[in-house]
Every structure is written in structure tokens, then in C-alpha cells.
Write a protein that holds these residues in place. Structure first.
Motif, PDB file in Angstrom:
ATOM      1  N   ALA A   1      60.127  27.815  25.331  1.00 35.67           N
ATOM      2  CA  ALA A   1      60.123  28.239  26.731  1.00 35.67           C
ATOM      3  C   ALA A   1      58.837  27.796  27.425  1.00 35.67           C
ATOM      4  N   ALA A   2      57.714  27.862  26.691  1.00 36.07           N
ATOM      5  CA  ALA A   2      56.441  27.414  27.267  1.00 36.07           C
ATOM      6  C   ALA A   2      56.498  25.922  27.584  1.00 36.07           C
ATOM      7  N   GLY A   3      57.112  25.145  26.695  1.00 34.94           N
ATOM      8  CA  GLY A   3      57.241  23.713  26.950  1.00 34.94           C
ATOM      9  C   GLY A   3      58.079  23.419  28.180  1.00 34.94           C
ATOM     10  N   VAL A   4      59.225  24.096  28.286  1.00 33.31           N
ATOM     11  CA  VAL A   4      60.080  23.904  29.463  1.00 33.31           C
ATOM     12  C   VAL A   4      59.327  24.296  30.731  1.00 33.31           C
ATOM     13  N   ALA A   5      58.658  25.458  30.685  1.00 31.01           N
ATOM     14  CA  ALA A   5      57.933  25.950  31.862  1.00 31.01           C
ATOM     15  C   ALA A   5      56.826  24.990  32.271  1.00 31.01           C
ATOM     16  N   ALA A   6      56.136  24.400  31.286  1.00 31.27           N
ATOM     17  CA  ALA A   6      55.042  23.480  31.600  1.00 31.27           C
ATOM     18  C   ALA A   6      55.549  22.279  32.393  1.00 31.27           C
ATOM     19  N   VAL A   7      56.699  21.743  31.991  1.00 31.61           N
ATOM     20  CA  VAL A   7      57.248  20.583  32.696  1.00 31.61           C
ATOM     21  C   VAL A   7      57.698  20.978  34.097  1.00 31.61           C
ATOM     22  N   VAL A   8      58.371  22.112  34.212  1.00 33.24           N
ATOM     23  CA  VAL A   8      58.845  22.562  35.529  1.00 33.24           C
ATOM     24  C   VAL A   8      57.662  22.803  36.466  1.00 33.24           C
TER      25      VAL A   8
END
Length: 493
Positions: A303-310
Motif C-alpha cells: 500500500a505504501a508503494g502504491v501511495a508513493a506513486v499516486v
């Protein structure tokens, strides 16, 4: 025993014969669906209905032809069906993945070259509607991202080309990046699509093995090599999309927070390749639920990875939800306004059959049977569980699952029961759920043979449930499907 008498059939043999007949019934239903989609599509095109697909249900034109990729494709199919299929059962893991990747690239390139080097590769991504048309105009990436949504709507002087407007800016950024490192032009872009798209032959088996289904991974790998959808992987941007999604899910499956973070970053980028990849969510949740350990940590890292890109795209000026809102409006400014939902909502499934291959229906049927057996087994004990185990497949989880549950007297918690069904049940199930959502949304009217490739490869995980003696025949059917499509039609992206 008198002459001509036959031995009585065992109940197990009767059940096996019934399952085989069931596969043939499903195959007949698939054939009927495809025939109906072709016939109705031809009638609607004759009447002038705006299908905008000359060879409906595929976005293609009828053009029987041969090419110098034809003998190469036949050779690759013959090697995979012959020694390749046998070797996949016993080969060491590293060489198996390496050779599988090379075979998938050879298959995809051979199919593309049936149309010739220029038409099949070099000019495939250069028309005005494609991303490469916009690459020369991107001189400032930050400025492009900040003004991206303002150029989505059609009928204005600076509107994006069709494919660029229909996707978030990640897809355009991919080709801009290739150009910046000296790999500009149609040939390099097409080869990049093939190289990334073929990586599914590594990613999907790696995910299965990490989730405890190593034998299933070996069974599924040849079906990924001879994927009929390779017709569209070589060459369209959807090949890149498919490879990125598969790699992201595979990294989520591998142990360790660092790999889960990397998987989240890839899946976050995938959200900026196609708006439809919100439907990858069920697949990601299935992978996380199936991990043998570290689920909470992997969830947080992913989730942290997805959030970082968004957050990164948002800070750069692109707002995903605003882009999606504009894309819906742009979608109905074009052909989608003409294409009848009443035809495409079921004809899309016929197109999927040609992309995922005819094996998908019988394989999903067997997956449902395995799911039912495994689900019942989690609440049974003694003879009931043994009966469920006997009807479950030898690979992929449910069979082993039920055996592990023998002797248990209390029902298993719901979350555990779902997880214990195994990756060869949950992953195809999640992919099927994504396809259904995309189909019913009305935002996928036609061209799904390439658009749904990221889900089709996970549907093929269900092929692990096919009996080993029948796999060669099903795999031959997959190869013949690809060859027939590529030689009878000229497909466009």
C-alpha cells in the motif's frame, strides 16, 4: 467371463468420464458463443450499425495471409508441444523460467512477423492514434503532467491522440522514457512491448511458486508461452501493461517487505498506465491473502508503494480522479457512443476466448469443481473430507488443502477457508471477477482482446486443474487459435 463382457466401471472412473464430457460441453458452448458473435457482428456491420470492428468481435479486418513468421511460429509451437512440455515437468527452476521467457519472445515475434517486419512491428505503434505520435511534443515532463487532463477531451486544437487521451500519463511516459535513452521510433517501441509482455512467463509462475503451488506453476507455464493473446502483445502497449501488472503481483507474492514495496510501486505505476487497473485490486488482495506469512507487513508495504506513486503523480500535477472523469466524457465523444452495449456486453467474452484461448472455459469449470470440493472439505471430517479430497485436483492447493484438513471437527474461520482454497482457485477467480466488472461497466466495448490481457494471463492459472494427459491437446488448441487469428485476420491495436 463370457466373450464381449466388460468389467464394471468404478465410481471414480465414471466421475472422470463425466468431467471429460463436461469439458467438451463447455468447449461446445464456447464455439457457439464465438459463432454467434461473428454472425451477429457480420449482420450488424451489414446493416450499418456502428460496431467499428470489421471482424467483430475482434477489432481487425479479414485478410487471409501468410508471412515469413509462419514457419517460425509453427516451429516454436512444435517444440513447446513436443520436448518442451515434457521438459517443463522436470527442469530446474531457473533454466525453466529462462527458456520459457525466450520461447515466449520467439512465439510473440513469430506471430508478429506473419504480418511482416514493417506492418507487424515497425509501423504498428506509429499511427496518429498511438502514443508515439505524441512523444516528440513532450519536451518538459513536469509541464506535460500538469496539463495532461486539460488535453483529454476531443474536438479541441491540442487534444491528445486517442490512446494517449484514453489512459493516464504513465503509458506516454514509458515511450517518452524509451525515446530519452535513445530507443525512439516504432521498431524499438514494438520490441519493448514484446520484451516486457513476454515476462509474464516468469512473473506468473514465480507468483504461484511463492504461494506454494510450484507444480501448478510448471503446468501453467507452457500455456503462458503459447498464449493466443501474444498476437496483441506483439506489438501494442497492452503488452507492457500486462507485464507490469504481472510483475507487480509476483513481487507482492514473494516474501519480504522490500519485494512487497517494489510490487506496490509497480502496481501504483500500473494505475497510471490504465484507469481500468483499479480492477487489479481483487488480484492483489488474493495474492496477499495467499501469502504463507507476513501478510500484514506485505499489505502495508504494498500500500505504501502504491501511495508513493499516486502522491508523486499528484504532486507533479496529474490528478487521477480528474483524469478518469475526463476520460469517461472523451470515451463517449468517440466510437463508444455508437457501439451498442447490447452486443458488446456478451461479444466481449467471445473476443476474450480468442485472446485467452479455448482452454479457459474448461479450465475455469474444473476450477469451480475444485473450489466446491475444497470449500466443502474445510467443514467436513472423516469420510466426507476424504471424498472431497478424491475429487480435487492433484496440483494447486485444494487437494492438499483437504488432506490437511482431514480429522478436523470444527469449521475453519471464513478467512482461512477462503485462503486455503489455494492460488489456482483464488487467482483465476479474482481475474474472472475483474473481467466481469470491466464488461458490465460499459467502458470496455470492443478491443478487449488486448485490453483484458492483464487479466487473461491469470485466468490461465486455472489450466493447472486440467488432467495431465489432456494438457497437450488443450495446448495445441491454444496454438491453433493464435495461428488461425493471425493468418485469417489483420489485427490492429
Amino acid at each position: 467371463m463370457r466373450p464381449g463382457a466388460t468389467l464394471p466401471r468404478s465410481p471414480a472412473a465414471d466421475r472422470a468420464a463425466a468431467r471429460d464430457r463436461g469439458d467438451l460441453v463447455v468447449l461446445a458452448v464456447e464455439a457457439a458463443l464465438l459463432a454467434a458473435a461473428v454472425a451477429v457482428g457480420a449482420v450488424l456491420n451489414h446493416r450499418g450499425v456502428g460496431l467499428h470492428a470489421d471482424a467483430a468481435p475482434l477489432y481487425a479486418t479479414w485478410r487471409p495471409h501468410l508471412g515469413w513468421g509462419t514457419p517460425a511460429a509453427l516451429l516454436v509451437a512444435g517444440v513447446v508441444l513436443g520436448p518442451g512440455l515434457r521438459w517443463a515437468r522436470t527442469a530446474r527452476w531457473g533454466p525453466l523460467l529462462g527458456v520459457g521467457y525466450l520461447a515466449a519472445m520467439a512465439w510473440t515475434l513469430a506471430l508478429a512477423l506473419v504480418d511482416g517486419w514493417s506492418a507487424g512491428l515497425t509501423r504498428r505503434l506509429t499511427p496518429q492514434a498511438e502514443y508515439l505520435h505524441e512523444v516528440p511534443g513532450v519536451t518538459d515532463v513536469r509541464r506535460m503532467l500538469a496539463g495532461f487532463t486539460d488535453r483529454i477531451l476531443d474536438f479541441q486544437p491540442d487534444s491528445w491522440s486517442t490512446h494517449t487521451a484514453g489512459h493516464p500519463p504513465g503509458a506516454l511516459l514509458f515511450f517518452v522514457g524509451l525515446d530519452r535513452v535513445g530507443l525512439g521510433g516504432g521498431t524499438a517501441a514494438a520490441l519493448a512491448c514484446v520484451l516486457v509482455g513476454a515476462s509474464i512467463v516468469v512473473s506468473v509462475p514465480l507468483a504461484l511458486r511463492a504461494l506454494g503451488a510450484g507444480e501448478a506453476a510448471r503446468a501453467v507455464l507452457p500455456f503462458l508461452v503459447l498464449l493466443p493473446g501474444a498476437v496483441w502483445v506483439g506489438a501494442s502497449a497492452d503488452g507492457v501493461f500486462t507485464g507490469v501488472v504481472a510483475a507487480g503481483l509476483a513481487l507482492l507474492a514473494v516474501r519480504g517487505p522490500a519485494t512487497a514495496l517494489a510490487g506496490g510501486l509497480l502496481l501504483g505505476f500500473a494505475l497510471h498506465l490504465s484507469y481500468g487497473f483499479v480492477l487489479v485490486g481483487p488480484l492483489a488482495l488474493a495474492v496477499l491473502a495467499l501469502r504463507p506469512s507476513g501478510r500484514r507487513g506485505a499489505l502495508l508495504a504494498g500500500a505504501a508503494g502504491v501511495a508513493a506513486v499516486v502522491v508523486g503523480f499528484t504532486l507533479a500535477g496529474f490528478h487521477w480522479w480528474q483524469g478518469y472523469d475526463r476520460v469517461v466524457e472523451r470515451y463517449y465523444q468517440g466510437w463508444a457512443a455508437d457501439r451498442p452495449y447490447g452486443y458488446w456486453v456478451w461479444a466481449n467474452l467471445a473476443a476474450l476466448l480468442l485472446s485467452a484461448g479455448p482452454v479457459v472455459g474448461p479450465a475455469l469449470r474444473r476450477t469451480l469443481l475444485a473450489a466446491r470440493a475444497g470449500w466443502r472439505g474445510t467443514t467436513r471430517s472423516g469420510a466426507g473430507a476424504a471424498e472431497a479430497a478424491a475429487s480435487a485436483p492433484a496440483v494447486g492447493g485444494p487437494g492438499r488443502l483437504v488432506e490437511d484438513l482431514l480429522g478436523r471437527r470444527r469449521p475453519v474461520a471464513l478467512a482461512s477457508r477462503v485462503r486455503l482454497l489455494g492460488p489456482t482457485v483464488l487467482l483465476p477467480g479474482a481475474a474472472a471477477l475483474a473481467v466481469i466488472g470491466a464488461d458490465l461497466s460499459g467502458m470496455s466495448k470492443a478491443e478487449v482482446e488486448r485490453i483484458w490481457l492483464p487479466f487473461a494471463v491469470w485466468l490461465l492459472v486455472a489450466a493447472a486443474h486440467l488432467p495431465a494427459p489432456a494438457r497437450r491437446w488443450w495446448l495445441a488448441g491454444q496454438a491453433l487459435t493464435a495461428l488461425a487469428v493471425n493468418h485469417l485476420l489483420f489485427t490492429v491495436s
